[in-house]
Write a protein that holds these residues in place. Structure first.
Motif, mmCIF file in Angstrom:
data_model
loop_
_atom_site.group_PDB
_atom_site.id
_atom_site.type_symbol
_atom_site.label_atom_id
_atom_site.label_comp_id
_atom_site.label_asym_id
_atom_site.label_seq_id
_atom_site.Cartn_x
_atom_site.Cartn_y
_atom_site.Cartn_z
ATOM 1 N N ARG A 51 0.839 -1.279 -0.249
ATOM 2 C CA ARG A 51 0.004 0.018 -0.067
ATOM 3 C C ARG A 51 0.761 1.047 0.066
ATOM 4 N NH1 ARG A 51 -1.965 -0.386 4.702
ATOM 5 N NH2 ARG A 51 -4.027 -1.825 4.116
ATOM 6 N N GLU A 52 2.127 1.243 0.711
ATOM 7 C CA GLU A 52 2.711 2.522 0.814
ATOM 8 C C GLU A 52 3.182 2.772 -0.545
ATOM 9 O OE1 GLU A 52 7.307 3.475 2.710
ATOM 10 O OE2 GLU A 52 6.246 1.843 3.767
ATOM 11 N N HIS A 53 3.624 1.776 -1.092
ATOM 12 C CA HIS A 53 4.188 1.876 -2.576
ATOM 13 C C HIS A 53 3.055 1.935 -3.737
ATOM 14 C CE1 HIS A 53 7.789 0.925 -0.259
ATOM 15 N NE2 HIS A 53 8.347 1.803 -0.999
ATOM 16 N N GLY A 54 1.952 2.012 -3.589
ATOM 17 C CA GLY A 54 0.814 1.966 -4.309
ATOM 18 C C GLY A 54 0.815 0.803 -5.469
ATOM 19 N N LEU A 271 12.110 -4.642 -4.308
ATOM 20 C CA LEU A 271 10.896 -5.081 -5.385
ATOM 21 C C LEU A 271 9.851 -3.694 -5.288
ATOM 22 C CD1 LEU A 271 9.521 -6.781 -7.335
ATOM 23 C CD2 LEU A 271 8.717 -8.076 -5.684
ATOM 24 N N CYS A 272 9.380 -3.609 -4.164
ATOM 25 C CA CYS A 272 8.401 -2.670 -4.040
ATOM 26 C C CYS A 272 9.135 -1.099 -4.403
ATOM 27 C CB CYS A 272 7.869 -2.445 -2.354
ATOM 28 S SG CYS A 272 6.893 -4.028 -2.198
ATOM 29 N N ARG A 273 10.147 -0.884 -3.911
ATOM 30 C CA ARG A 273 10.639 0.457 -4.399
ATOM 31 C C ARG A 273 10.753 0.410 -5.625
ATOM 32 N NH1 ARG A 273 13.535 0.091 1.026
ATOM 33 N NH2 ARG A 273 15.189 -1.206 -0.086
ATOM 34 N N PHE A 274 11.516 -0.434 -6.240
ATOM 35 C CA PHE A 274 11.882 -0.639 -7.710
ATOM 36 C C PHE A 274 10.678 -0.501 -8.524
ATOM 37 C CE2 PHE A 274 12.459 -2.894 -11.537
ATOM 38 C CZ PHE A 274 13.602 -2.368 -12.251
ATOM 39 N N LEU A 275 9.678 -1.138 -8.426
ATOM 40 C CA LEU A 275 8.266 -1.068 -8.979
ATOM 41 C C LEU A 275 7.467 0.503 -8.890
ATOM 42 C CD1 LEU A 275 6.865 -4.532 -8.479
ATOM 43 C CD2 LEU A 275 7.724 -3.578 -10.675
ATOM 44 N N ALA A 276 7.670 0.794 -7.799
ATOM 45 C CA ALA A 276 6.942 2.350 -7.596
ATOM 46 C C ALA A 276 7.919 3.455 -8.192
ATOM 47 C CB ALA A 276 7.191 2.570 -5.859
ATOM 48 N N ARG A 277 9.104 3.038 -8.617
ATOM 49 C CA ARG A 277 9.982 4.159 -9.201
ATOM 50 C C ARG A 277 9.889 4.091 -10.709
ATOM 51 N NH1 ARG A 277 14.383 2.612 -5.770
ATOM 52 N NH2 ARG A 277 15.266 1.426 -7.675
ATOM 53 N N PRO A 279 6.976 3.389 -12.858
ATOM 54 C CA PRO A 279 5.463 3.379 -13.421
ATOM 55 C C PRO A 279 5.412 3.207 -14.948
ATOM 56 C CG PRO A 279 5.892 5.544 -12.266
ATOM 57 C CD PRO A 279 6.939 4.677 -12.084
ATOM 58 N N ASP A 280 6.477 3.917 -15.444
ATOM 59 C CA ASP A 280 6.498 3.899 -16.756
ATOM 60 C C ASP A 280 6.494 2.563 -17.688
ATOM 61 O OD1 ASP A 280 8.978 4.362 -15.822
ATOM 62 O OD2 ASP A 280 9.948 4.870 -17.756
ATOM 63 N N LYS A 281 7.163 1.647 -17.000
ATOM 64 C CA LYS A 281 7.565 0.483 -17.376
ATOM 65 C C LYS A 281 6.889 -0.758 -17.149
ATOM 66 C CE LYS A 281 12.485 1.265 -18.435
ATOM 67 N NZ LYS A 281 12.703 2.806 -17.845
ATOM 68 N N PHE A 282 6.378 -0.698 -15.450
ATOM 69 C CA PHE A 282 5.531 -1.772 -14.878
ATOM 70 C C PHE A 282 4.467 -1.364 -14.415
ATOM 71 C CE2 PHE A 282 10.283 -1.860 -14.285
ATOM 72 C CZ PHE A 282 10.603 -3.168 -15.154
ATOM 73 N N ARG A 283 3.479 -2.288 -14.509
ATOM 74 C CA ARG A 283 1.861 -2.120 -13.956
ATOM 75 C C ARG A 283 1.738 -3.402 -13.027
ATOM 76 N NH1 ARG A 283 -0.534 -2.880 -18.190
ATOM 77 N NH2 ARG A 283 -0.732 -0.753 -18.893
ATOM 78 N N THR A 284 1.718 -3.122 -11.786
ATOM 79 C CA THR A 284 1.275 -4.169 -10.884
ATOM 80 C C THR A 284 -0.188 -4.563 -10.942
ATOM 81 O OG1 THR A 284 1.043 -2.986 -8.868
ATOM 82 C CG2 THR A 284 3.200 -4.135 -9.282
ATOM 83 N N THR A 285 -0.464 -5.664 -11.147
ATOM 84 C CA THR A 285 -2.149 -5.815 -11.451
ATOM 85 C C THR A 285 -2.329 -7.180 -10.811
ATOM 86 O OG1 THR A 285 -3.692 -5.977 -13.026
ATOM 87 C CG2 THR A 285 -1.686 -7.003 -13.641
#
Length: 324
Positions: A51-54, A271-277, A279-285
């Protein structure tokens, strides 16, 4: 953008002599709440970090165990995840059948889903899904077999039960627990028996060997390279595996609290920090929201590869992690 499916197998196992009387009280503290002498790193910690990293994840909740200890513990798990706003899907460990006073399959037991007929697997899917629905879970469309122990009959049973997705294919288990054998290698989602099969993602870490993208199985450097490699190749999705208890070094002795696995916690935080940084490349779903794949990609995508030097660094890291 690459769809990133962070999947968390969420389950509890008995290890105390009084687990029936306590309804898995100590086991819940370990496997679900993640209590240690140095903090808690179970579902509440993991969902708070997401949640912290959206970020979104998919929690595959094992629900057959409710037929042994009652619905209360399953409801407890569901409430944690519902409060966190995370997606829940279906997970089954057939080992629980042997512990039931009255199994729906009589005296037929087995370690994996593939040990049962199509009709028997339909019965198990219907029962386990019903347990989750009784706890208020909706939108159950995806499934993962415990031990990745599914086969092609599992997919036929899922289709008969009007499920849409399976993600039991794990190349490291194919030929042993996993009976979903396909040719060519399954790298991206493919339709099989009316089901969308999302394989657990993997990469070659040394010649002739494949390693799954699992938190406790690969280093952060390997995970980061896999994510970037999948994005660069234009994949539709990457499936990452974890467990509700994966951030702990478990002590399987009654009364002995587990220790935090600092190395795996660090990987999850990275992992959480990297994906949050990015958002132009990765979409968690989740599987309920993931965009439809280009089905032709399944035949064109090639497995990822990682240099042996990175493998050696991970092995050294694992040794340090045990000592940490």
């Amino acid at each position: 953008m690459l769809n990133v499916l962070i999947t968390v197998d969420t389950e509890v196992w008995p290890y105390t002599p009084t687990w029936r009387e306590t309804k898995l009280s100590e086991e819940m503290d370990c496997y679900i709440w993640g209590h240690t002498s140095k903090g808690s790193f179970g579902l509440p910690y993991q969902t708070a970090l997401l949640r912290e990293h959206g970020l979104k994840a998919v929690f595959f909740v094992e629900s057959l165990f409710a037929g042994v200890v009652g619905m209360e513990r399953l409801q407890e798990i569901v409430e944690i995840l519902r409060g966190a706003g995370q997606e829940m899907q279906l997970h089954i460990h057939t080992e629980w059948l042997e512990r039931m006073e009255s199994s729906p399959l009589g005296s037929h037991f087995g370690q994996n889903m593939k040990d049962f007929s199509v009709a028997e697997q339909e019965t198990l899917i219907t029962l386990a899904r019903g347990n989750l629905e009784r706890c208020g879970v909706t939108g159950i469309q995806a499934f993962r077999a415990g031990n990745f122990g599914a086969n092609h009959d599992t997919l036929r049973a899922l289709s008969a039960c009007r499920m849409r997705v399976d993600t039991s294919h794990n190349i490291g288990f194919v030929g042993s627990d996993c009976g979903i054998e396909v040719n060519p290698l399954l790298v991206q989602p493919r339709r099989l028996h009316g089901i969308e099969e999302y394989p657990v993602s993997y990469f070659r870490d040394f010649p002739g060997h494949w390693r799954p993208t699992q938190l406790c199985a690969c280093s952060w450097a390997e995970m980061e390279a896999a994510l970037l490699g999948a994005w660069e190749q234009g994949w539709h999705s990457i499936v990452i595996v974890s467990h509700s208890f994966e951030l702990l070094q478990r002590e399987r002795r009654p009364g002995k609290k587990p220790r935090p696995s600092r190395i795996v916690i660090e990987r999850f935080e990275n992992l959480c920090r990297f994906l949050a940084r990015h958002p132009d490349k990765f979409r968690t779903t989740g599987f309920n929201d993931v965009a439809p794949p280009d089905w032709t990609l399944a035949d064109r995508a090639t497995p990822l590869r990682s240099p042996v030097t990175r493998t050696a660094l991970r092995m050294a890291e694992q040794v340090l992690g045990v000592l940490w």
